[in-house]
Design an enzyme around this catalytic site. Sequence first.
Site, PDB file in Angstrom:
ATOM      1  N   ASP A 138       0.875  -1.184   0.000  1.00  0.00           N
ATOM      2  CA  ASP A 138       0.000   0.000   0.000  1.00  0.00           C
ATOM      3  C   ASP A 138       0.904   1.223   0.000  1.00  0.00           C
ATOM      4  OD1 ASP A 138      -2.214   2.002   0.677  1.00  0.00           O
ATOM      5  OD2 ASP A 138      -3.339   0.140   0.842  1.00  0.00           O
ATOM      6  N   HIS A 147     -12.675  -0.702  -8.100  1.00  0.00           N
ATOM      7  CA  HIS A 147     -13.912   0.103  -8.113  1.00  0.00           C
ATOM      8  C   HIS A 147     -13.644   1.562  -7.719  1.00  0.00           C
ATOM      9  CE1 HIS A 147     -15.522  -0.355  -3.660  1.00  0.00           C
ATOM     10  NE2 HIS A 147     -14.270   0.068  -3.699  1.00  0.00           N
TER      11      HIS A 147
END
Length: 383
Positions: A249, A290
């Site tokens: 991340d 998304h």
Amino acid sequence: MSDLVAAEAIDHLYGQLSHSLGSFQKQHHEADRLKALKAAQGPTQVMCVRIAIDMGIFVTLTERNRPVPLAELAAPRGASPILAERVLRVLAGIGYVSECGERTYAPTAMTRQMTVRLSIVMMMFIIFDVGMPTLAKVPEFLRRIDFHNPEGPTTGALQFVERTDKVIWDWIPGHPDYMESCNTFKEGDRGSRPSWLEWFPVQERLLDGACTEGDGAVLMVDVAGGRGHDLAAFAAKFPDVEGRLLLEDLPRVLEESSVDATWIEKLPFDLFKPQPLHAARVYYMKFILHDWSDEDNQRILQQLAGAMQKGYSKLIIEEFVLADRDCAMLQAMWDWEMLVFCNSMERSQAQWTRLLESAGFRVMKFWSPPGDGQGIIEAEVKE
Ligand SMILES: C[S@@+](CC[C@H](N)C(=O)[O-])C[C@H]1O[C@@H](n2cnc3c(N)ncnc32)[C@H](O)[C@@H]1O
């Protein structure tokens, strides 16, 4: 606000609330939750819940765990008893407290639920502080862009309202409260719906056939895995598997991660740069694609494809797959949340297939979840 816009706003708010309540951990009776959900249908009710959090009403009632007079509930923040009563009248109407006498209140299951960190974060950050101001402006935002389907991470309703040109992931760190809330929310966003590890055949599709001999062999990379809750759940469910587990991340997110370093390694990375870990058996991505437009996703996926070993590496995408009709309300509402927060969207099977094909992938199978949660899209790079 016209009646139509107001009605849309309320419907949307109801959906957000429904989604957030649906995500509550099951610490209370289901019937209570549904009753409260049904009742809390308007912005005013949600506003009163938000004020009650600030006034400490839910905490006081939960701690006392007995009937509490109005003055005692107003006291912690020095609120005017009249104001506290105006809030409590609404809370009683929607079951977030119960009235057990004149100006005397008792805790309900929802009172207690509103002291749980995830519920507070949902109400404060997702629904109210960021969600509400943005969704109130979505109709105006859409009018301004002539009702084109909006996309692009720096030109959405959030940027319009917050007067920023930053991508949400760069904007959030400028608001430390939101940063912590957002990370907490991610850890609970599956709510009480079953984890993919419960219903996806992990052993047959991923572990069988994995080459994990040798120190460097990577079993699974959680690509943009937040603070690592999904990878930690995997490690806990399969404690004996061989092969490295890596959490990727942004550096500032990894700094906040407290995953067990004996099991999980952390690697700062950027989705838009080449994937540094090559030939892992599994690249897992939950709720990443998304967040982005098709164009950005093509860039993200191409960076990933460059690191994957053909015929061996698997891309496991955990996302909603929207039905072409009778779409679950939870998923239809998440789609709007994606518009509100990321200027992006949820996708149908055909849209996922098109996107993955265009980025050099082949969908092996769409796996449906037992309820209305996220499915698994299993894909490989094309031969
Ligand atoms: C919606 S969260 C999903 C996190 C996690 N997979 C989950 O399901 O809980 C999106 C994640 O993408 C990360 N992210 C956003 N932009 C990124 C970038 N350019 N490079 C790497 N990670 C990024 C965020 O920090 C965040 O953790």
